[in-house]
Design a protein around this motif. Structure first.
Motif, PDB file in Angstrom:
ATOM      1  N   ARG A   1       0.842  -1.210   0.000  1.00 15.38           N
ATOM      2  CA  ARG A   1       0.000   0.000   0.000  1.00 15.38           C
ATOM      3  C   ARG A   1       0.874   1.255   0.000  1.00 15.38           C
ATOM      4  N   PHE A   2       1.891   1.280   0.853  1.00 21.41           N
ATOM      5  CA  PHE A   2       2.796   2.425   0.929  1.00 21.41           C
ATOM      6  C   PHE A   2       3.574   2.605  -0.370  1.00 21.41           C
ATOM      7  N   TYR A   3       4.239   1.551  -0.843  1.00 24.25           N
ATOM      8  CA  TYR A   3       5.076   1.681  -2.043  1.00 24.25           C
ATOM      9  C   TYR A   3       4.250   1.982  -3.286  1.00 24.25           C
ATOM     10  N   GLN A   4       3.070   1.409  -3.377  1.00 27.26           N
ATOM     11  CA  GLN A   4       2.219   1.716  -4.522  1.00 27.26           C
ATOM     12  C   GLN A   4       1.871   3.205  -4.540  1.00 27.26           C
ATOM     13  N   ALA A   5       1.578   3.770  -3.371  1.00 29.10           N
ATOM     14  CA  ALA A   5       1.241   5.193  -3.292  1.00 29.10           C
ATOM     15  C   ALA A   5       2.435   6.073  -3.656  1.00 29.10           C
ATOM     16  N   VAL A   6       3.585   5.791  -3.077  1.00 23.06           N
ATOM     17  CA  VAL A   6       4.734   6.656  -3.368  1.00 23.06           C
ATOM     18  C   VAL A   6       5.231   6.464  -4.789  1.00 23.06           C
ATOM     19  N   LEU A   7       5.176   5.239  -5.309  1.00 26.62           N
ATOM     20  CA  LEU A   7       5.592   5.021  -6.697  1.00 26.62           C
ATOM     21  C   LEU A   7       4.664   5.744  -7.667  1.00 26.62           C
ATOM     22  N   ARG A   8       3.378   5.655  -7.417  1.00 21.62           N
ATOM     23  CA  ARG A   8       2.417   6.351  -8.294  1.00 21.62           C
ATOM     24  C   ARG A   8       2.626   7.858  -8.255  1.00 21.62           C
ATOM     25  N   SER A   9       3.007   8.390  -7.075  1.00 22.06           N
ATOM     26  CA  SER A   9       3.259   9.831  -6.999  1.00 22.06           C
ATOM     27  C   SER A   9       4.459  10.227  -7.850  1.00 22.06           C
ATOM     28  N   LEU A  10       5.298   9.254  -8.156  1.00 20.72           N
ATOM     29  CA  LEU A  10       6.473   9.493  -8.997  1.00 20.72           C
ATOM     30  C   LEU A  10       6.241   9.082 -10.448  1.00 20.72           C
TER      31      LEU A  10
ATOM     32  N   ASP B   1       5.320  -3.406 -10.715  1.00 26.45           N
ATOM     33  CA  ASP B   1       5.399  -4.140 -11.980  1.00 26.45           C
ATOM     34  C   ASP B   1       4.848  -5.555 -11.893  1.00 26.45           C
ATOM     35  N   GLY B   2       4.853  -6.129 -10.711  1.00 29.05           N
ATOM     36  CA  GLY B   2       4.367  -7.499 -10.563  1.00 29.05           C
ATOM     37  C   GLY B   2       4.270  -7.877  -9.103  1.00 29.05           C
ATOM     38  N   GLU B   3       3.533  -8.965  -8.864  1.00 23.39           N
ATOM     39  CA  GLU B   3       3.374  -9.429  -7.500  1.00 23.39           C
ATOM     40  C   GLU B   3       3.016 -10.900  -7.508  1.00 23.39           C
ATOM     41  N   GLY B   4       3.211 -11.523  -6.356  1.00 26.79           N
ATOM     42  CA  GLY B   4       2.863 -12.923  -6.171  1.00 26.79           C
ATOM     43  C   GLY B   4       2.516 -13.146  -4.722  1.00 26.79           C
ATOM     44  N   ASP B   5       2.475 -14.387  -4.317  1.00 27.96           N
ATOM     45  CA  ASP B   5       2.131 -14.733  -2.947  1.00 27.96           C
ATOM     46  C   ASP B   5       3.253 -14.310  -2.011  1.00 27.96           C
ATOM     47  N   GLY B   6       3.064 -13.226  -1.283  1.00 27.69           N
ATOM     48  CA  GLY B   6       4.035 -12.760  -0.313  1.00 27.69           C
ATOM     49  C   GLY B   6       5.130 -11.869  -0.850  1.00 27.69           C
ATOM     50  N   TYR B   7       4.986 -11.342  -2.056  1.00 31.89           N
ATOM     51  CA  TYR B   7       6.007 -10.446  -2.597  1.00 31.89           C
ATOM     52  C   TYR B   7       5.421  -9.515  -3.660  1.00 31.89           C
ATOM     53  N   PHE B   8       6.162  -8.446  -3.951  1.00 27.22           N
ATOM     54  CA  PHE B   8       5.881  -7.576  -5.092  1.00 27.22           C
ATOM     55  C   PHE B   8       7.185  -6.921  -5.505  1.00 27.22           C
ATOM     56  N   PHE B   9       7.191  -6.374  -6.721  1.00 30.32           N
ATOM     57  CA  PHE B   9       8.399  -5.710  -7.205  1.00 30.32           C
ATOM     58  C   PHE B   9       8.053  -4.544  -8.111  1.00 30.32           C
ATOM     59  N   ALA B  10       8.988  -3.604  -8.167  1.00 30.51           N
ATOM     60  CA  ALA B  10       8.874  -2.429  -9.032  1.00 30.51           C
ATOM     61  C   ALA B  10      10.285  -2.065  -9.473  1.00 30.51           C
ATOM     62  N   ASP B  11      10.537  -2.215 -10.764  1.00 29.97           N
ATOM     63  CA  ASP B  11      11.854  -1.908 -11.311  1.00 29.97           C
ATOM     64  C   ASP B  11      12.904  -2.692 -10.530  1.00 29.97           C
ATOM     65  N   GLU B  12      13.879  -2.033  -9.918  1.00 26.59           N
ATOM     66  CA  GLU B  12      14.946  -2.709  -9.190  1.00 26.59           C
ATOM     67  C   GLU B  12      14.605  -2.996  -7.733  1.00 26.59           C
ATOM     68  N   LEU B  13      13.422  -2.673  -7.287  1.00 26.02           N
ATOM     69  CA  LEU B  13      13.013  -2.884  -5.901  1.00 26.02           C
ATOM     70  C   LEU B  13      12.193  -4.169  -5.796  1.00 26.02           C
ATOM     71  N   PHE B  14      12.600  -5.064  -4.884  1.00 21.47           N
ATOM     72  CA  PHE B  14      11.870  -6.307  -4.618  1.00 21.47           C
ATOM     73  C   PHE B  14      11.543  -6.342  -3.135  1.00 21.47           C
ATOM     74  N   VAL B  15      10.276  -6.576  -2.791  1.00 17.16           N
ATOM     75  CA  VAL B  15       9.830  -6.580  -1.403  1.00 17.16           C
ATOM     76  C   VAL B  15       9.098  -7.896  -1.147  1.00 17.16           C
ATOM     77  N   ASP B  16       9.492  -8.596  -0.046  1.00 19.02           N
ATOM     78  CA  ASP B  16       8.772  -9.813   0.292  1.00 19.02           C
ATOM     79  C   ASP B  16       8.589  -9.948   1.788  1.00 19.02           C
ATOM     80  N   GLN B  17       7.802 -10.953   2.158  1.00 19.63           N
ATOM     81  CA  GLN B  17       7.449 -11.204   3.545  1.00 19.63           C
ATOM     82  C   GLN B  17       8.625 -11.804   4.297  1.00 19.63           C
ATOM     83  N   ALA B  18       8.983 -11.210   5.427  1.00 19.43           N
ATOM     84  CA  ALA B  18      10.029 -11.771   6.283  1.00 19.43           C
ATOM     85  C   ALA B  18       9.484 -13.018   6.966  1.00 19.43           C
ATOM     86  N   ASP B  19      10.325 -14.025   7.121  1.00 22.52           N
ATOM     87  CA  ASP B  19       9.921 -15.258   7.802  1.00 22.52           C
ATOM     88  C   ASP B  19       9.700 -15.024   9.287  1.00 22.52           C
ATOM     89  N   SER B  20      10.476 -14.141   9.873  1.00 14.39           N
ATOM     90  CA  SER B  20      10.298 -13.792  11.287  1.00 14.39           C
ATOM     91  C   SER B  20      10.526 -12.298  11.423  1.00 14.39           C
TER      92      SER B  20
END
Length: 139
Positions: free
Chosen positions: A24-33, A38-57
């Motif tokens: 939610r945060f990254y989508q908002a700030v990326l759209r403002s720019l 660019d894509g997402e799956g179960d527990g992750y999403f990415f935009a250009d060179e940024l990859f974000v996923d769920q921490a195990d702990s």
């Protein structure tokens, strides 16, 4: 004055406690720019060179990947980092991410996962993004 970008940083990988809140945060700030996720799956999403996923702990520190010109440079990165107090987090070698992906991983003194990667025989459309300023930068 010219700045060349896209040659040092390959990608940034963030491990987060709550992927939904982060998306939610990254989508908002990326759209403002003028950008978007660019894509997402179960527990992750990415935009250009940024990859974000769920921490195990506990969320991790930063995974930062630097681009290397060849396999020898990846090996030099690894050896130099070990000599300077880094800790092994994956010796130089080909990875399964795509054919020719050759990388090494080190933990810096603070535990951040630092990578050097050579993408093999892949070809870039341009060597870097060139940003030209209208004049000198002020300090």
């Amino acid at each position: 004055m010219e700045f060349h970008r896209g040659r040092l940083i390959d990608h940034v990988h963030l491990r987060v406690a709550d992927v939904t809140a982060s998306k939610r945060f990254y989508q908002a700030v990326l759209r403002s720019l003028g950008r978007d996720i660019d894509g997402e799956g179960d527990g992750y999403f990415f935009a250009d060179e940024l990859f974000v996923d769920q921490a195990d702990s506990t969320p991790s520190n930063v995974h930062l990947a630097f681009q290397a010109n060849d396999e020898a440079t990846v090996q030099q990165f690894y050896q130099a980092g070990l000599a300077a107090g880094g800790r092994d987090n994956g010796a130089p070698g080909e990875r399964h991410y795509h054919p020719g992906y050759y990388a090494a991983f080190l933990l810096d003194p603070d535990g951040n996962n630092i990578e050097a990667v050579y993408h093999g025989a892949m070809e870039r459309s341009v060597p870097s993004v060139v940003i030209t300023t209208p004049g000198p930068l002020s300090s």
